[in-house]
Every structure is written in C-alpha cells, then in structure tokens.
Design a protein around this motif. Structure first.
Motif, PDB file in Angstrom:
ATOM      1  N   LEU A 268       0.830  -1.206   0.000  1.00 35.62           N
ATOM      2  CA  LEU A 268       0.000   0.000   0.000  1.00 35.62           C
ATOM      3  C   LEU A 268       0.864   1.254   0.000  1.00 35.62           C
ATOM      4  O   LEU A 268       0.595   2.211  -0.747  1.00 35.62           O
ATOM      5  CB  LEU A 268      -0.946   0.000   1.210  1.00 35.62           C
ATOM      6  CG  LEU A 268      -1.827   1.243   1.376  1.00 35.62           C
ATOM      7  CD1 LEU A 268      -2.703   1.474   0.152  1.00 35.62           C
ATOM      8  CD2 LEU A 268      -2.683   1.126   2.641  1.00 35.62           C
ATOM      9  N   LYS A 269       1.907   1.286   0.815  1.00 37.95           N
ATOM     10  CA  LYS A 269       2.806   2.438   0.830  1.00 37.95           C
ATOM     11  C   LYS A 269       3.438   2.648  -0.550  1.00 37.95           C
ATOM     12  O   LYS A 269       3.518   3.775  -1.052  1.00 37.95           O
ATOM     13  CB  LYS A 269       3.897   2.248   1.886  1.00 37.95           C
ATOM     14  CG  LYS A 269       3.416   2.394   3.317  1.00 37.95           C
ATOM     15  CD  LYS A 269       4.524   2.133   4.322  1.00 37.95           C
ATOM     16  CE  LYS A 269       5.574   3.212   4.300  1.00 37.95           C
ATOM     17  NZ  LYS A 269       6.551   3.071   5.415  1.00 37.95           N
ATOM     18  N   ALA A 270       3.882   1.552  -1.150  1.00 36.63           N
ATOM     19  CA  ALA A 270       4.512   1.649  -2.464  1.00 36.63           C
ATOM     20  C   ALA A 270       3.514   2.122  -3.505  1.00 36.63           C
ATOM     21  O   ALA A 270       3.840   2.954  -4.383  1.00 36.63           O
ATOM     22  CB  ALA A 270       5.094   0.300  -2.865  1.00 36.63           C
ATOM     23  N   ASP A 271       2.284   1.623  -3.431  1.00 32.12           N
ATOM     24  CA  ASP A 271       1.264   2.025  -4.408  1.00 32.12           C
ATOM     25  C   ASP A 271       0.906   3.498  -4.260  1.00 32.12           C
ATOM     26  O   ASP A 271       0.778   4.227  -5.250  1.00 32.12           O
ATOM     27  CB  ASP A 271       0.026   1.151  -4.238  1.00 32.12           C
ATOM     28  CG  ASP A 271      -0.962   1.333  -5.386  1.00 32.12           C
ATOM     29  OD1 ASP A 271      -0.676   0.845  -6.495  1.00 32.12           O
ATOM     30  OD2 ASP A 271      -2.018   1.962  -5.170  1.00 32.12           O
ATOM     31  N   LEU A 272       0.736   3.945  -3.020  1.00 30.81           N
ATOM     32  CA  LEU A 272       0.399   5.352  -2.786  1.00 30.81           C
ATOM     33  C   LEU A 272       1.514   6.276  -3.264  1.00 30.81           C
ATOM     34  O   LEU A 272       1.247   7.403  -3.706  1.00 30.81           O
ATOM     35  CB  LEU A 272       0.115   5.583  -1.306  1.00 30.81           C
ATOM     36  CG  LEU A 272      -1.181   4.966  -0.763  1.00 30.81           C
ATOM     37  CD1 LEU A 272      -1.250   5.112   0.755  1.00 30.81           C
ATOM     38  CD2 LEU A 272      -2.399   5.605  -1.416  1.00 30.81           C
ATOM     39  N   SER A 273       2.757   5.824  -3.169  1.00 30.65           N
ATOM     40  CA  SER A 273       3.875   6.672  -3.597  1.00 30.65           C
ATOM     41  C   SER A 273       3.873   6.901  -5.099  1.00 30.65           C
ATOM     42  O   SER A 273       4.493   7.847  -5.588  1.00 30.65           O
ATOM     43  CB  SER A 273       5.208   6.053  -3.167  1.00 30.65           C
ATOM     44  OG  SER A 273       5.483   4.871  -3.904  1.00 30.65           O
ATOM     45  N   LYS A 274       3.149   6.046  -5.843  1.00 31.18           N
ATOM     46  CA  LYS A 274       3.114   6.168  -7.297  1.00 31.18           C
ATOM     47  C   LYS A 274       1.914   6.970  -7.801  1.00 31.18           C
ATOM     48  O   LYS A 274       1.828   7.263  -9.002  1.00 31.18           O
ATOM     49  CB  LYS A 274       3.072   4.769  -7.935  1.00 31.18           C
ATOM     50  CG  LYS A 274       4.269   3.891  -7.607  1.00 31.18           C
ATOM     51  CD  LYS A 274       4.039   2.471  -8.112  1.00 31.18           C
ATOM     52  CE  LYS A 274       5.142   1.531  -7.660  1.00 31.18           C
ATOM     53  NZ  LYS A 274       4.866   0.124  -8.020  1.00 31.18           N
ATOM     54  N   ILE A 430       5.514   9.884   5.748  1.00 34.96           N
ATOM     55  CA  ILE A 430       4.954   8.610   6.161  1.00 34.96           C
ATOM     56  C   ILE A 430       5.255   7.514   5.155  1.00 34.96           C
ATOM     57  O   ILE A 430       5.400   6.350   5.513  1.00 34.96           O
ATOM     58  CB  ILE A 430       3.417   8.751   6.398  1.00 34.96           C
ATOM     59  CG1 ILE A 430       2.904   7.565   7.236  1.00 34.96           C
ATOM     60  CG2 ILE A 430       2.652   8.841   5.105  1.00 34.96           C
ATOM     61  CD1 ILE A 430       1.490   7.732   7.735  1.00 34.96           C
ATOM     62  N   LEU A 431       5.391   7.867   3.875  1.00 40.76           N
ATOM     63  CA  LEU A 431       5.665   6.865   2.870  1.00 40.76           C
ATOM     64  C   LEU A 431       7.132   6.459   2.819  1.00 40.76           C
ATOM     65  O   LEU A 431       7.477   5.397   2.313  1.00 40.76           O
ATOM     66  CB  LEU A 431       5.229   7.354   1.486  1.00 40.76           C
ATOM     67  CG  LEU A 431       3.710   7.515   1.276  1.00 40.76           C
ATOM     68  CD1 LEU A 431       3.423   7.957  -0.151  1.00 40.76           C
ATOM     69  CD2 LEU A 431       2.947   6.239   1.607  1.00 40.76           C
ATOM     70  N   THR A 432       8.000   7.321   3.346  1.00 39.71           N
ATOM     71  CA  THR A 432       9.435   7.006   3.327  1.00 39.71           C
ATOM     72  C   THR A 432       9.932   6.428   4.640  1.00 39.71           C
ATOM     73  O   THR A 432      11.095   6.048   4.756  1.00 39.71           O
ATOM     74  CB  THR A 432      10.257   8.267   2.998  1.00 39.71           C
ATOM     75  OG1 THR A 432       9.927   9.300   3.921  1.00 39.71           O
ATOM     76  CG2 THR A 432       9.977   8.730   1.575  1.00 39.71           C
ATOM     77  N   GLU A 433       9.047   6.348   5.645  1.00 34.50           N
ATOM     78  CA  GLU A 433       9.452   5.738   6.912  1.00 34.50           C
ATOM     79  C   GLU A 433       9.726   4.255   6.695  1.00 34.50           C
ATOM     80  O   GLU A 433       8.975   3.581   5.970  1.00 34.50           O
ATOM     81  CB  GLU A 433       8.323   5.890   7.944  1.00 34.50           C
ATOM     82  CG  GLU A 433       8.170   7.310   8.475  1.00 34.50           C
ATOM     83  CD  GLU A 433       7.009   7.424   9.437  1.00 34.50           C
ATOM     84  OE1 GLU A 433       6.177   6.484   9.473  1.00 34.50           O
ATOM     85  OE2 GLU A 433       6.901   8.429  10.134  1.00 34.50           O
ATOM     86  N   PRO A 434      10.777   3.714   7.285  1.00 31.47           N
ATOM     87  CA  PRO A 434      11.090   2.290   7.110  1.00 31.47           C
ATOM     88  C   PRO A 434      10.034   1.403   7.765  1.00 31.47           C
ATOM     89  O   PRO A 434       9.325   1.806   8.644  1.00 31.47           O
ATOM     90  CB  PRO A 434      12.452   2.142   7.784  1.00 31.47           C
ATOM     91  CG  PRO A 434      12.522   3.277   8.752  1.00 31.47           C
ATOM     92  CD  PRO A 434      11.747   4.402   8.131  1.00 31.47           C
TER      93      PRO A 434
END
Length: 434
Positions: A268-274, A430-434
């Motif tokens: 989800l994080k990866a998808d939102l980043s796109k 929030i999307l770049t937090e590990p």
C-alpha cells in the motif's frame, strides 16, 4: 451560467441531511432456484471481464471441456473479429468438487469508450462490452454482499438500468460458503452484467472457505476472480489497484495480514507513492469490513486494520472509502481518527446488495456526529465523477424505481479543497518511513 454556485448550494443542502427515518424492511427473499440443464461441454459459462493494466481487459470464463482453448476473438463489429488473444487456464478441486476449466485471457490494447464484440474459445454466443472513457465523466455502480436471492436479482436489475462504466464490489460475492456449485450459479447469475462492464472486486469473509489442515482460504475466489494484482505490483490477488479515467482505485484485503509489518501494508505504501494526483485527482479505496459503522452489527471488527492503515490513507488524501460486511447502508461526513475532518475520507458502507442473511436493522443511538445517513434496506449506489473537482453520489433502494435517489450528495475532491497540497510533506514522510 457558472455551474459552481449551483453545485455548492446542492452540496450544502445535501450535507444538511442528518438521517432518514428508520425504514423497516421485510426479510430477504428466498434463494434463487437454478434448474440444472445439460449444456455443451465447450460452451463458455460464467463470463466476466475485469481490468488488466492500461488499455487491457481480462476475460474470464468456465468450460466443462478441459480441452477447450483459452482463446478470445474480438473486434468492433459484430461477427467480425479482427484480433485474437491466447490466455491461460486453471482449475481446482475442493473435497469432492472438481471445477470446470477456468480461462483467463487478457485482450488489448483497446480503445477507450468503444463497444467491442467477442467470443470465448471460438464458441457462440457472442458477447459485447463497452470500454470506459479516457477521462471524466465516469460512473461507477457500487454494491457489496450480493449473494443469490430475490433481492440480489432486484439489485442487479436496478444496476442494469444504470448507465455505468465499472462495477465496484467490496466483498462477499456468491455466498457459496463451501458449497462450490454456488460459485457456478453465481457466475451465471451475474454474467449478463459482468460480461458487459468490468467488475472489480475484493474479498469478504464469505470468500474464505478455508478448512484447517485441509484447505487454504480463498482458493475458489482466487481461481475464479483474478484481478490485476500482478499488474499493480502486488503479490496477492487479495489486494491490488487500478486506474481508470482520472481515478486511482485501491482494493484492500480485510482478511489478509494488514498490520504495519505485513506485505499488504508495504504494498500500500509503495502504491500510494506512485499516485499522481494531476493524472488521477480522485483516490478511491475499497475493502470489506467498515471502519466507521454505527450499526450494532460487526462493531469493532475493522479497528486493527484502521489503526494501521488509516494514517496512510489520510496522508494520501483518500477521497471516498467503500466497505460492505454490514448489511445496511451508511454514509459519513469526511472523517479521520474517529471524528469529522474536512481533509478525511467520506466512508460509505454498502453491504446491502441482497445477501441471504438479511438486513442489519439495529443502530447505535444517538448516532455518532460523523454519521450523516443510515438505513437498513437493500440497494445499490452510483458514483458519477463529473470532473476533477466534483462527484455526485446516490444510493437507490431496491423497493423504489432505480431513478429514485434515497440518499444523494455532491462530493468535492480533496485535490480541489487544497488538502492534497497541504499534506504533501506529511505524505512524503509517512511513505518514506522504514
């Protein structure tokens, strides 16, 4: 005349509707009867289509003939097929049940807003579908928890009257509940609609069908309803995303791991980043178990998923969240973290498609401040996204004519309200937090 003042007035009027009086419905109608009839083993059955990446659709069907080819012929003229595509097939066994051959064939590239005619496996009959438009306006039909009752038939008849482009289904499709032949009858029931417009679905609890030590969950669902998870970078058919006409839609799984350490959360994080809100200004999200629910049924079941994923969706400025599971209808204000928030999402529970278990009549009183409209009736919804800034949502009871809107509201996008721009740094963090 500038339409914006009119739209604003309509929005304000609609937003002031607090709730309708409780509308008591009769119990669900009886289960539909599907008389057995012998069919040619190569006859395409249970035909449905779904998105499969940019300008491509996946055609799915079942044959009893295990040697039938997974081929789709298609073109823009009836009986004249200028293109052909070869696909793949699968099958499964479930205790004493053996499925037919389940075909999945991706066709395209396809032109937008165009009628195509097609045949599956070189066999009649001919089907046809219309591709969605390239840009706004676009209309989604929305109904969850369908099942196979008289109410289901009524819901489908209403949706068939709606001039929609895509059907969204937030879980609980067939209510087969381990009886695998009910997956077959469900496929036949929805074929007239699902073969003509893309049906985009996610799983509900009735799709689990797991038997400890014997059967993993979701085998029937995953075999029959393959969604574009690979095309969207997901490792599971239980969660994925797709884009259509200015909309980025995310389909999440309520019944697979969804905490912050899960594959779904990372996806989800990866998808939102796109997501590019210039290209797709509207962000829709679907899953089965509602997070905002003032019905007494299924209270708290979505809390853990909400705790993990709501901060992501809030930072990404999700516009509308659809859920099912509760067999009733409810619409909220824009909300986040348990209270109204002008930069939060509108949550809509629409698990009232026609299931066999009946309606959930009991609500918490007084209603929470975020609940705008709630009613225990069977029905469906229509989301007409007019442009990048405004969408018109309406909900239609099955007992009314389809043109009668039991609930309606204009919704303004978070892009146009400035929320997306305001939360750019929050989203990046929030999307770049590990």
């Amino acid at each position: 005349m500038d339409p914006k003042p009119i739209i604003t007035v309509l929005f304000l009027i609609s937003a002031t509707v607090i709730a309708a009086q409780e509308y008591v419905r009769p119990p669900p109608r009886k289960a539909l009867h599907f008389p057995w009839s012998r069919k040619p083993s190569s006859l395409p059955q249970q035909v449905h289509i779904s998105f499969a990446g940019d300008k491509h659709l996946r055609v799915t069907w079942v044959t009893d003939d295990k040697s039938a080819p997974s081929v789709v012929e298609y073109g823009t003229s009836s009986g004249k097929y200028s293109s052909v595509a070869q696909g793949e097939s699968t099958s499964y066994t479930y205790m004493l049940y053996r499925s037919g051959k389940i075909h999945h064939t991706v066709i395209g590239p396809l032109e937008h807003d165009t009628v195509y005619f097609y045949q599956c496996g070189g066999q009649a009959p001919e089907f046809q579908f219309k591709t969605p438009p390239a840009q706004f306006p676009i209309t989604f039909a929305v109904a969850g928890d369908l099942g196979q009752t008289g109410w289901t038939k009524s819901t489908l008849d209403h949706i068939d009257q709606c001039k929609y482009d895509v059907h969204l289904l937030p879980g609980d499709l067939s209510y087969a509940d381990y009886i695998q032949s009910r997956w077959d009858t469900f496929g036949e029931l929805v074929q007239p609609l699902a073969s003509a417009r893309p049906w985009m679905v996610t799983q509900g609890n009735h799709e689990k069908e797991n038997i400890p030590l014997l059967k993993d969950g979701f085998q029937s669902y995953n075999s029959r309803w393959k969604m574009p998870y690979e095309e969207s970078g997901s490792s599971s058919n239980l969660y994925y995303s797709f884009e259509v006409a200015g909309v980025h839609a995310i389909m999440l799984g309520s019944y697979t791991d969804n905490d912050e350490y899960s594959d779904q959360y990372r996806w989800l994080k990866a998808d939102l980043s796109k997501v590019d809100r210039q290209k797709t200004p509207w962000l829709l999200v679907l899953f089965h178990v509602p997070w905002y629910n003032s019905n007494k049924a299924h209270q708290g079941e979505g809390d853990s998923m909400m705790a993990a994923m709501e901060p992501l969706l809030y930072a990404a400025s999700a516009d509308i969240v659809f859920a099912g599971h509760v067999h009733a209808y409810e619409r909220t204000k824009r909300v986040n973290n348990g209270k109204s928030d002008t930069c939060g999402a509108v949550h809509i529970t629409i698990g009232d498609g026609g299931n066999k278990e009946g309606l959930a009549h009991k609500y918490k009183n007084p209603p929470p401040e975020w609940s705008v409209f709630r009613e225990a009736s069977f029905g469906h919804g229509e989301l007409n996204i007019v442009n990048s800034t405004h969408a018109f949502w309406s909900w239609h009871r099955n007992d009314d004519d389809e043109p009668v809107r039991s609930d309606q509201v204009w919704i303004t996008s978070l892009v146009s309200s400035g929320c997306v721009a305001e939360k750019t740094l929050e989203l990046t963090k929030i999307l770049t937090e590990p």
